[in-house]
Write a protein that holds these residues in place. Structure first.
Motif, short mmCIF file in Angstrom:
data_model
loop_
_atom_site.label_atom_id
_atom_site.label_comp_id
_atom_site.label_asym_id
_atom_site.label_seq_id
_atom_site.Cartn_x
_atom_site.Cartn_y
_atom_site.Cartn_z
N GLU A 80 6.07 16.83 -34.66
CA GLU A 80 7.35 16.70 -33.99
C GLU A 80 8.06 15.40 -34.35
OE1 GLU A 80 6.28 17.15 -29.91
OE2 GLU A 80 5.84 19.30 -30.09
N LEU A 81 7.29 14.32 -34.50
CA LEU A 81 7.86 13.03 -34.88
C LEU A 81 8.56 13.12 -36.23
CD1 LEU A 81 8.21 9.91 -34.76
CD2 LEU A 81 5.92 9.74 -35.78
N PHE A 82 7.88 13.69 -37.22
CA PHE A 82 8.44 13.73 -38.57
C PHE A 82 9.56 14.76 -38.71
CE2 PHE A 82 4.69 11.26 -39.60
CZ PHE A 82 5.20 10.36 -40.53
N VAL A 83 9.49 15.84 -37.95
CA VAL A 83 10.60 16.80 -37.95
C VAL A 83 11.85 16.14 -37.37
CG1 VAL A 83 11.46 18.94 -36.92
CG2 VAL A 83 9.17 18.88 -37.89
N ASP A 84 11.69 15.39 -36.28
CA ASP A 84 12.81 14.66 -35.68
C ASP A 84 13.36 13.61 -36.64
OD1 ASP A 84 12.53 16.15 -33.39
OD2 ASP A 84 11.45 14.59 -32.26
N LEU A 85 12.45 12.92 -37.34
CA LEU A 85 12.87 11.89 -38.29
C LEU A 85 13.64 12.51 -39.46
CD1 LEU A 85 9.73 9.55 -38.44
CD2 LEU A 85 12.03 8.91 -37.70
N ALA A 86 13.19 13.67 -39.91
CA ALA A 86 13.88 14.35 -41.00
C ALA A 86 15.30 14.73 -40.58
CB ALA A 86 13.10 15.59 -41.43
N LYS A 87 15.46 15.21 -39.35
CA LYS A 87 16.79 15.54 -38.83
C LYS A 87 17.65 14.29 -38.70
CE LYS A 87 15.28 19.55 -36.07
NZ LYS A 87 15.06 20.06 -34.69
N ALA A 88 17.07 13.23 -38.15
CA ALA A 88 17.82 11.99 -37.96
C ALA A 88 18.23 11.37 -39.30
CB ALA A 88 16.96 10.99 -37.17
N ALA A 89 17.34 11.45 -40.28
CA ALA A 89 17.64 10.89 -41.60
C ALA A 89 18.80 11.62 -42.27
CB ALA A 89 16.40 10.94 -42.48
N LYS A 90 18.89 12.93 -42.05
CA LYS A 90 19.98 13.71 -42.61
C LYS A 90 21.32 13.33 -41.97
CE LYS A 90 17.88 16.44 -45.57
NZ LYS A 90 18.19 16.38 -47.02
N GLN A 91 21.27 12.98 -40.69
CA GLN A 91 22.51 12.68 -39.97
C GLN A 91 22.92 11.21 -40.10
OE1 GLN A 91 21.66 13.87 -35.96
NE2 GLN A 91 21.71 16.06 -36.40
N ASP A 92 21.94 10.30 -39.90
CA ASP A 92 22.28 8.87 -39.83
C ASP A 92 21.76 8.05 -41.01
OD1 ASP A 92 23.40 9.44 -37.32
OD2 ASP A 92 21.44 9.22 -36.36
N GLY A 93 21.02 8.68 -41.92
CA GLY A 93 20.51 7.96 -43.07
C GLY A 93 19.24 7.19 -42.78
N ILE A 94 18.92 6.26 -43.66
CA ILE A 94 17.65 5.52 -43.63
C ILE A 94 17.54 4.64 -42.39
CG2 ILE A 94 18.17 3.34 -44.80
CD1 ILE A 94 15.48 5.79 -45.93
N VAL A 95 18.67 4.27 -41.80
CA VAL A 95 18.67 3.39 -40.62
C VAL A 95 17.93 4.05 -39.46
CG1 VAL A 95 20.15 2.21 -38.93
CG2 VAL A 95 20.86 2.36 -41.31
N ALA A 96 18.03 5.36 -39.36
CA ALA A 96 17.38 6.09 -38.28
C ALA A 96 15.86 5.97 -38.38
CB ALA A 96 17.79 7.56 -38.31
N ILE A 97 15.36 5.99 -39.63
CA ILE A 97 13.91 5.86 -39.84
C ILE A 97 13.44 4.46 -39.46
CG2 ILE A 97 12.05 5.95 -41.56
CD1 ILE A 97 13.74 7.97 -43.11
N GLU A 98 14.21 3.46 -39.88
CA GLU A 98 13.84 2.07 -39.60
C GLU A 98 13.83 1.81 -38.10
OE1 GLU A 98 15.08 -2.42 -41.08
OE2 GLU A 98 16.42 -0.74 -41.43
N LYS A 99 14.82 2.32 -37.40
CA LYS A 99 14.91 2.13 -35.95
C LYS A 99 13.73 2.78 -35.24
CE LYS A 99 17.94 2.97 -31.99
NZ LYS A 99 19.20 3.60 -31.52
N ARG A 100 13.39 4.01 -35.65
CA ARG A 100 12.27 4.73 -35.01
C ARG A 100 10.93 4.07 -35.34
NH1 ARG A 100 11.90 10.07 -33.14
NH2 ARG A 100 10.07 10.12 -31.77
N ALA A 101 10.81 3.55 -36.56
CA ALA A 101 9.54 2.92 -36.98
C ALA A 101 9.19 1.73 -36.09
CB ALA A 101 9.64 2.48 -38.43
#
Length: 256
Positions: A80-101
């Motif tokens: 679920e974490l990585f599915v959410d990250l994949a969705k967020a990355a498509k919408q907001d870009g790499i910043v979404a991954i950094e924020k979640r990390a």
């Protein structure tokens, strides 16, 4: 509490006690301080000779894992974490991954996601994460070896205890009653050594190996998810990739 450990030890002790009763052996024969000293102190001495203090300092922690269990991240949560990250990355870009990390407690997941967010290549991320996993496997192998070696020493020391007991028995040849008691006491150390080695220590080593394998699989799932994120995988592709790590029966249960 790790129920399987408690059940295993309880069942082992019960089988010995019931077996002795059915065979007509006196359970009081097990009250033999010399036998316990030879097996437990002797096995401890052998382990001190076989391992460094740095390695043996982990012993209490390992015992806690064996008896209390180990908390591992649930695979469905990782999915679920990585599915959410994949969705967020498509919408907001790499910043979404950094924020979640930065919000994740697990060091391995946080570091791997941070490398994705920092734009490192897939080969670099794989190499760093794989080295981390290999180092963990080696530590776990050394931890399990303490118990497997102890399981090898204890039965041998049981034979040593029997020999010591027989030496004492030979001093009572003139007294038949004492001779019989001494011979019975001599084999208590053998029984205790075999029980300690093959009902406790060897199985404990195997349990640590199984727990290690489960942790390695979780880390590989996290790595696979991070590499998929790095390649720009969609949420559907991410789900398809990571579901392979979840058993079909559990997958159906959770999806239902």
């Amino acid at each position: 509490m790790e129920k399987s450990t408690v059940i295993g030890i309880t069942a082992g002790l019960a089988s010995i006690g019931i077996g002795m009763y059915l065979k007509g052996a006196d359970p009081h024969a097990l009250i033999n301080p010399a036998a316990y000293l030879i097996i437990f102190a002797g096995t401890a001495a052998a382990l001190f000779n076989a391992f460094t203090m740095k390695e043996l300092k982990r012993f209490p922690v390992l015992c806690k894992i064996i008896f209390c269990g180990q908390k591992l991240t649930d695979k469905q949560e990782i999915l679920e974490l990585f599915v959410d990250l994949a969705k967020a990355a498509k919408q907001d870009g790499i910043v979404a991954i950094e924020k979640r990390a930065n919000e994740i407690d697990d060091a391995f997941t946080r570091t791997t996601l941070s490398m994705v967010a920092d734009g490192f290549s897939a080969d670099f991320i794989y190499e760093v994460a794989e080295n981390d996993i290999k180092q963990m496997e080696e530590r776990h192998r050394a931890n399990a070896l303490i118990f497997s070696q102890g399981g090898m020493y204890a039965p041998t020391l049981g034979v040593l205890g029997a020999v010591i007991g027989l030496i004492a028995a030979l001093g009572n040849l003139s007294d038949i009653d004492k001779l019989g008691h001494s011979i019975a006491a001599a084999f208590v150390a053998t029984l205790l050594g075999i029980f300690t080695g093959y009902v406790c220590l060897h199985p404990f080593a195997n349990k640590l190996k199984r727990l290690s394998a489960a942790e390695v699989e979780i880390k590989k799932m996290i790595l696979e998810g991070a590499l998929a994120l790095q390649s720009g995988a969609s949420s559907l592709a991410m789900e398809a990739k990571l579901q392979a790590f979840i058993p079909v029966s559990e997958r159906k249960q959770r999806n239902d």
